[in-house]
Design a protein around this motif. Sequence first.
Motif, short mmCIF file in Angstrom:
data_model
loop_
_atom_site.label_atom_id
_atom_site.label_comp_id
_atom_site.label_asym_id
_atom_site.label_seq_id
_atom_site.Cartn_x
_atom_site.Cartn_y
_atom_site.Cartn_z
N LYS A 123 0.80 -1.22 0.00
CA LYS A 123 0.00 0.00 0.00
C LYS A 123 0.84 1.27 0.00
N ARG A 126 0.38 3.74 -3.15
CA ARG A 126 -0.93 4.42 -3.06
C ARG A 126 -0.87 5.54 -2.03
N ARG A 127 -0.24 5.27 -0.90
CA ARG A 127 -0.11 6.29 0.14
C ARG A 127 0.62 7.52 -0.40
N ASN A 155 2.12 -3.09 -5.60
CA ASN A 155 1.94 -1.66 -5.33
C ASN A 155 1.25 -0.96 -6.50
N TYR A 158 -2.48 -2.10 -6.45
CA TYR A 158 -3.22 -1.52 -5.34
C TYR A 158 -3.47 -0.03 -5.58
#
Length: 289
Positions: A123, A126-127, A155, A158
């Motif tokens: 994740k 995306r963060r 990654n 996602y």
Amino acid sequence: MIPYTVWSEAGGVGKTTLAANLARAHSNRGQDVLVIDMDPQDGGLTNHFGLDDAKADGEVDNLVLHMLNRGRGSFDDLVRTSEGIDCIPSHNMLGTLEELLGKAKELEEDTNPDPDYEYEKEKQLRRVLIDADVPSEYDVLIIDPPASEGQHLYNAVYATSNLLIPFEPSPKGEQSVNGLRDVVRGIESELDDIDVGILGAVPNKVKGTNINQKYLDALEEEELPVAPVTIGERGSMLGDAWDNQVSIYELDSSEDYRDLRDYERPTLEKFDDLAAHITKQFERPEVEA
């Protein structure tokens, strides 16, 4: 935003070429485009746009550092532009992404006071994108990961939740489609809380032979969505674009390429149609008054 990952587990089926020229096709539609090169190997999307001059520089800021919360500057400073397309170039540090995220997970969980805290490796991209407000800054996000499964792919998926799959109608291409649903289910299981959408399989390098048709028929039997666009074998145009580190659209505008324009024009039109087809899938249906 229209986010998708261009991916095939078979190498050499046109994944990066598809991503690069689709990015330009979207840009030609007036859409603001960000492409992210997650492939640590040489000769990828970064090379296609001529942005690989700092790939081996250990002193420069790069996407991996931001994924590790160790960025040396702002996210915006990572962005470089070619042909009106914003790009986060590849960096050699991507070659150790799996190992670095593993170490980050161990450190974060060991030092977090919450005993139930879990650092989720898949994740982190995306963060970074959400923190940089990418979903509101761009109309289209395209990510180009390597063919192999692992944290680069996880990654990417996602961050986008959508796959576009180049398919070469050959034994090599068949490898990328056979059991694809099992691969997608495996990714969904690994990522736990997302559903992966398949925007379509795109037949690429099609020559119109009986062998091609055999594997195109096999693709239909997989009951996967197939894009309504078939990219023919255009070795001259696509190869020349790659050699010149430009998209086929940029090549088309060159005076040196004038004699081949009429012959190659359908290739550009098919990328235009494919970008339009992808865009349409994200349009909200009109609500009758």
